[in-house]
Design a protein around this motif. Structure first.
Motif, PDB file in Angstrom:
ATOM      1  N   VAL A 163       0.840  -1.204   0.000  1.00 24.81           N
ATOM      2  CA  VAL A 163       0.000   0.000   0.000  1.00 24.81           C
ATOM      3  C   VAL A 163       0.875   1.254   0.000  1.00 24.81           C
ATOM      4  CG1 VAL A 163      -1.790   1.279   1.225  1.00 24.81           C
ATOM      5  CG2 VAL A 163      -1.897  -1.211   1.145  1.00 24.81           C
ATOM      6  N   PHE A 164       1.988   1.229   0.734  1.00 15.43           N
ATOM      7  CA  PHE A 164       2.910   2.369   0.735  1.00 15.43           C
ATOM      8  C   PHE A 164       3.393   2.668  -0.687  1.00 15.43           C
ATOM      9  CE2 PHE A 164       7.328   3.884   0.758  1.00 15.43           C
ATOM     10  CZ  PHE A 164       7.184   5.072   1.468  1.00 15.43           C
ATOM     11  N   LEU A 165       3.738   1.625  -1.421  1.00 15.08           N
ATOM     12  CA  LEU A 165       4.187   1.812  -2.806  1.00 15.08           C
ATOM     13  C   LEU A 165       3.061   2.307  -3.709  1.00 15.08           C
ATOM     14  CD1 LEU A 165       6.490  -1.319  -3.147  1.00 15.08           C
ATOM     15  CD2 LEU A 165       7.214   1.081  -3.338  1.00 15.08           C
ATOM     16  N   LEU A 166       1.833   1.847  -3.431  1.00 12.72           N
ATOM     17  CA  LEU A 166       0.678   2.365  -4.175  1.00 12.72           C
ATOM     18  C   LEU A 166       0.572   3.877  -4.019  1.00 12.72           C
ATOM     19  CD1 LEU A 166      -2.417   0.011  -3.600  1.00 12.72           C
ATOM     20  CD2 LEU A 166      -1.392   0.650  -5.774  1.00 12.72           C
ATOM     21  N   ILE A 167       0.731   4.326  -2.772  1.00 10.87           N
ATOM     22  CA  ILE A 167       0.615   5.753  -2.475  1.00 10.87           C
ATOM     23  C   ILE A 167       1.746   6.538  -3.137  1.00 10.87           C
ATOM     24  CG2 ILE A 167       0.672   7.459  -0.613  1.00 10.87           C
ATOM     25  CD1 ILE A 167      -0.570   5.192   1.176  1.00 10.87           C
ATOM     26  N   GLU A 168       2.963   6.007  -3.044  1.00 13.99           N
ATOM     27  CA  GLU A 168       4.110   6.693  -3.658  1.00 13.99           C
ATOM     28  C   GLU A 168       3.969   6.751  -5.180  1.00 13.99           C
ATOM     29  OE1 GLU A 168       6.733   8.269  -2.041  1.00 13.99           O
ATOM     30  OE2 GLU A 168       5.294   7.944  -0.409  1.00 13.99           O
ATOM     31  N   THR A 169       3.417   5.696  -5.752  1.00 11.84           N
ATOM     32  CA  THR A 169       3.205   5.684  -7.201  1.00 11.84           C
ATOM     33  C   THR A 169       2.231   6.773  -7.614  1.00 11.84           C
ATOM     34  OG1 THR A 169       3.581   3.292  -7.213  1.00 11.84           O
ATOM     35  CG2 THR A 169       2.564   4.234  -9.168  1.00 11.84           C
ATOM     36  N   LYS A 170       1.169   6.938  -6.861  1.00 12.95           N
ATOM     37  CA  LYS A 170       0.168   7.962  -7.173  1.00 12.95           C
ATOM     38  C   LYS A 170       0.768   9.361  -7.080  1.00 12.95           C
ATOM     39  CE  LYS A 170      -4.145   7.380  -5.786  1.00 12.95           C
ATOM     40  NZ  LYS A 170      -4.885   7.031  -7.018  1.00 12.95           N
ATOM     41  N   LYS A 171       1.731   9.536  -6.177  1.00  9.50           N
ATOM     42  CA  LYS A 171       2.389  10.843  -6.044  1.00  9.50           C
ATOM     43  C   LYS A 171       3.194  11.187  -7.293  1.00  9.50           C
ATOM     44  CE  LYS A 171       2.922  10.730  -0.994  1.00  9.50           C
ATOM     45  NZ  LYS A 171       3.915  10.633   0.120  1.00  9.50           N
ATOM     46  N   ASN A 172       3.638  10.162  -8.012  1.00  4.94           N
ATOM     47  CA  ASN A 172       4.488  10.380  -9.187  1.00  4.94           C
ATOM     48  C   ASN A 172       3.736  10.231 -10.500  1.00  4.94           C
ATOM     49  OD1 ASN A 172       7.606  10.496  -8.357  1.00  4.94           O
ATOM     50  ND2 ASN A 172       6.540   9.165  -6.918  1.00  4.94           N
ATOM     51  N   ILE A 173       2.429  10.346 -10.435  1.00  3.83           N
ATOM     52  CA  ILE A 173       1.614  10.076 -11.619  1.00  3.83           C
ATOM     53  C   ILE A 173       1.880  11.079 -12.753  1.00  3.83           C
ATOM     54  CG2 ILE A 173      -0.412  11.454 -10.974  1.00  3.83           C
ATOM     55  CD1 ILE A 173      -2.062   8.906 -11.925  1.00  3.83           C
ATOM     56  N   ASN A 174       2.350  12.275 -12.399  1.00  2.68           N
ATOM     57  CA  ASN A 174       2.614  13.290 -13.430  1.00  2.68           C
ATOM     58  C   ASN A 174       4.026  13.203 -14.008  1.00  2.68           C
ATOM     59  OD1 ASN A 174       0.034  14.490 -13.238  1.00  2.68           O
ATOM     60  ND2 ASN A 174       0.679  15.619 -11.408  1.00  2.68           N
ATOM     61  N   ASN A 175       4.849  12.353 -13.424  1.00  2.00           N
ATOM     62  CA  ASN A 175       6.206  12.130 -13.934  1.00  2.00           C
ATOM     63  C   ASN A 175       6.229  10.745 -14.584  1.00  2.00           C
ATOM     64  OD1 ASN A 175       8.991  11.356 -14.174  1.00  2.00           O
ATOM     65  ND2 ASN A 175       9.524  12.921 -12.645  1.00  2.00           N
ATOM     66  N   LYS A 176       6.173  10.727 -15.900  1.00  2.00           N
ATOM     67  CA  LYS A 176       5.989   9.475 -16.632  1.00  2.00           C
ATOM     68  C   LYS A 176       7.067   8.438 -16.315  1.00  2.00           C
ATOM     69  CE  LYS A 176       4.154   9.634 -20.674  1.00  2.00           C
ATOM     70  NZ  LYS A 176       3.886   9.815 -22.134  1.00  2.00           N
ATOM     71  N   THR A 177       8.318   8.861 -16.255  1.00  2.00           N
ATOM     72  CA  THR A 177       9.412   7.921 -15.998  1.00  2.00           C
ATOM     73  C   THR A 177       9.324   7.337 -14.599  1.00  2.00           C
ATOM     74  OG1 THR A 177      10.857   9.139 -17.503  1.00  2.00           O
ATOM     75  CG2 THR A 177      11.911   7.614 -15.953  1.00  2.00           C
ATOM     76  N   ASN A 178       9.204   8.221 -13.608  1.00  2.00           N
ATOM     77  CA  ASN A 178       9.108   7.765 -12.217  1.00  2.00           C
ATOM     78  C   ASN A 178       7.866   6.904 -12.002  1.00  2.00           C
ATOM     79  OD1 ASN A 178      11.436   9.089 -11.611  1.00  2.00           O
ATOM     80  ND2 ASN A 178      10.496  10.735 -10.418  1.00  2.00           N
ATOM     81  N   PHE A 179       6.779   7.311 -12.658  1.00  2.00           N
ATOM     82  CA  PHE A 179       5.530   6.563 -12.492  1.00  2.00           C
ATOM     83  C   PHE A 179       5.696   5.122 -12.979  1.00  2.00           C
ATOM     84  CE2 PHE A 179       1.476   4.999 -14.165  1.00  2.00           C
ATOM     85  CZ  PHE A 179       0.685   5.077 -13.026  1.00  2.00           C
ATOM     86  N   LYS A 180       6.318   4.951 -14.139  1.00  2.00           N
ATOM     87  CA  LYS A 180       6.509   3.603 -14.678  1.00  2.00           C
ATOM     88  C   LYS A 180       7.352   2.745 -13.740  1.00  2.00           C
ATOM     89  CE  LYS A 180       6.030   4.635 -19.620  1.00  2.00           C
ATOM     90  NZ  LYS A 180       6.741   4.695 -20.938  1.00  2.00           N
ATOM     91  N   ILE A 181       8.403   3.350 -13.183  1.00  2.00           N
ATOM     92  CA  ILE A 181       9.282   2.610 -12.266  1.00  2.00           C
ATOM     93  C   ILE A 181       8.516   2.213 -11.007  1.00  2.00           C
ATOM     94  CG2 ILE A 181      11.318   2.775 -10.786  1.00  2.00           C
ATOM     95  CD1 ILE A 181      12.509   4.686 -12.921  1.00  2.00           C
ATOM     96  N   TYR A 182       7.835   3.196 -10.397  1.00  2.00           N
ATOM     97  CA  TYR A 182       7.086   2.928  -9.166  1.00  2.00           C
ATOM     98  C   TYR A 182       5.951   1.931  -9.415  1.00  2.00           C
ATOM     99  CZ  TYR A 182       9.139   6.274  -5.887  1.00  2.00           C
ATOM    100  OH  TYR A 182       9.975   6.925  -5.022  1.00  2.00           O
ATOM    101  N   PHE A 183       5.259   2.109 -10.545  1.00  2.00           N
ATOM    102  CA  PHE A 183       4.138   1.215 -10.820  1.00  2.00           C
ATOM    103  C   PHE A 183       4.625  -0.215 -11.023  1.00  2.00           C
ATOM    104  CE2 PHE A 183       1.021  -0.932 -13.521  1.00  2.00           C
ATOM    105  CZ  PHE A 183      -0.144  -0.685 -12.806  1.00  2.00           C
TER     106      PHE A 183
END
Length: 485
Positions: free
Chosen positions: A197-217
């Motif tokens: 769940v922590f990673l889910l939340i961190e991923t949502k924080k990076n939703i506007n950064n395409k590169t970071n979002f892909k890594i986190y997701f």
């Protein structure tokens, strides 16, 4: 809403047809002369309450599961009994004929109470949770919550050699020890869910950064898969609940990826569920149960056992007849003692558990009444358990009140899982709503056990995390720390 009108009419017509069919068929077992009442009463309830309560399942999972169980119990189950001629396997010694009419009465009471409670409490809990602060924002983990998780991690690290042998990872690792590690498994399950769940939340924080979002997701997805392919023992309920909760919270967080999530995770979840079911249901010690039986009888018996069917309810009621107040009182105490046995490794709980080891739970009373040489895992019915712990005097009031409270809890969990936005709490409520959706497949002792061995400890972290931090830590304005609170 028009679609629900059609569903209500369709289900009512099916129920009336089935009732007529059952009434005109040979009586499958002694005492089942009134079997036709089961689908008939379902038709009555669906016509009176269906248009109101059926839409309540939208966007949730608990009520969906419960409604499916109801359809299986009240429509599929009587039909299967008829076409299988009421045959029973050797796990299911025949009930007395006069127990079945009471079981049918209990069936009607359970369904009527469920309809009343869902109709009454759904609007109340909707209003309640829409007003809750927690439903409007994501609450971060503070130092208190993080410290509890660090303690959990240190505990697992110290006891690594105790729990790692029992850990199973689908397709990657089999258990090489049968030693029970209930508390270790509880802590492990809490940690992996919080990580997910922590990673889910961190991923949502990076939703506007395409590169970071892909890594986190990508990392979140892998951890999500690990969350439900890693488990201990063969507790099918926990495996199912974890798989469903993981998939649902992923879909809630990223609805735009719903099809991709389902395409990858749903087949994995189905494989896990099937493997856990087959391994336990068709294990060597149960193999004789399925010998010399046709598929219809096997299916009928499985449905009857695993949905608190008429045989289960009849035998549970039969076990409650004439028991002493001493046995009822002991069963009441032992049900809760066994239910919280997941806490036995905590200081004080083990000695309490040991001191109550001589008592017989309601499940023990039920299994004793079957007079079989060994315990074959038969499940006591929810209502039957209330009759046993209530005894001759309080049994029926306990049955009514107990069913009322259990369905009320189901409604509460289902609504909270839909409305609350905080993902830590949302996962907890989704998981609990799945458990409560199966409320008429279990007894009270089993429900308490499932709660205490996972969600209780998960909730402790959230509770501690909700304790306000001292103001000297929180109150910083323009880089000036306020001291001396």
């Amino acid at each position: 809403m028009k679609k629900y009108n059609y569903i209500v009419i369709l289900l009512a017509i099916l129920a009336f047809i089935e009732s007529f069919y059952v009434y005109n068929e040979a009586i499958p077992r002694k005492g089942l002369e009134l079997l036709f009442i089961v689908p008939l009463f379902f038709a009555f309830c669906i016509l009176v309450f269906g248009k109101i309560i059926l839409p309540y399942q939208e966007n949730g999972i608990g009520l969906k599961i419960y409604y499916v169980v109801i359809i299986v119990r009240y429509l599929l189950h009587p039909f299967l009994i008829i076409i299988s001629n009421g045959d029973l396997n050797n796990r299911m010694p025949e009930a007395k004929g006069d127990s079945y009419p009471v079981a049918i009465l209990i069936y009607c009471i359970e369904l009527f109470i469920a309809c009343i409670v869902i109709k009454q409490w759904f609007p109340i809990y909707i209003r309640k949770y829409k007003k809750e602060y927690i439903s409007k924002k994501q609450i971060p983990l503070n130092s208190y919550g993080k410290n509890i998780l660090i303690l959990f991690s240190l505990f697992l690290l110290i006891r690594f050699n105790s729990w790692i042998p029992g850990l199973k990872i689908l397709g990657l690792k089999e258990a090489f020890s049968s030693i029970a590690v209930v508390f270790d498994a509880t802590i492990f399950n809490c940690l992996k869910v919080f990580a997910f769940v922590f990673l889910l939340i961190e991923t949502k924080k990076n939703i506007n950064n395409k590169t970071n979002f892909k890594i986190y997701f990508g990392i979140t997805f892998v951890v999500g898969v690990f969350n439900f392919i890693s488990y201990f023992g063969s507790n099918r309920s926990f495996i199912y609940e974890t798989a469903i909760a993981t998939i649902l919270i992923l879909i809630y967080s990223y609805p735009q990826f719903k099809r991709k999530i389902l395409a990858v995770l749903l087949p994995l979840a189905i494989v896990m569920m099937l493997l856990s079911y087959v391994n336990k249901q068709f294990a060597a010690d149960n193999a004789i149960t399925f010998q010399s039986q046709d598929n219809t009888t096997i299916l009928s018996n499985i449905v009857e056992e695993y949905t608190n069917g008429l045989w289960t309810v009849a035998r549970s009621y039969q076990a409650s007849i004439g028991i002493s107040s001493k046995i009822s009182s002991e069963a009441f105490i032992k049900d809760f003692s066994d239910g919280v046995s997941g806490l036995a490794d905590l200081p004080g709980f083990k000695s309490i558990n040991n001191s109550l080891s001589g008592l017989r739970s309601s499940s023990d009373v039920f299994k004793d009444s079957l007079k079989q040489r060994d315990d074959r895992g038969q499940m006591l019915s929810l209502s039957g358990g209330f009759l046993i712990i209530g005894g001759d005097f309080f049994g029926w009031p306990f049955l009514v009140i107990g069913n009322y409270l259990m369905i009320m809890l189901l409604v509460k969990m289902d609504i909270a899982s839909k409305i609350i936005k905080d993902l830590y709490y949302k996962y907890m409520y989704i998981w609990m709503s799945i458990l409560m959706g199966l409320v008429h497949c279990y007894c009270l002792q089993t429900i308490i056990f499932c709660w205490s061995k996972f969600i209780f400890f998960y909730w402790i972290v959230l509770f501690v995390n909700g304790i306000p931090l001292p103001k000297m830590i929180l109150c910083k304005t323009k880089n000036i720390t306020l001291k001396g609170v």
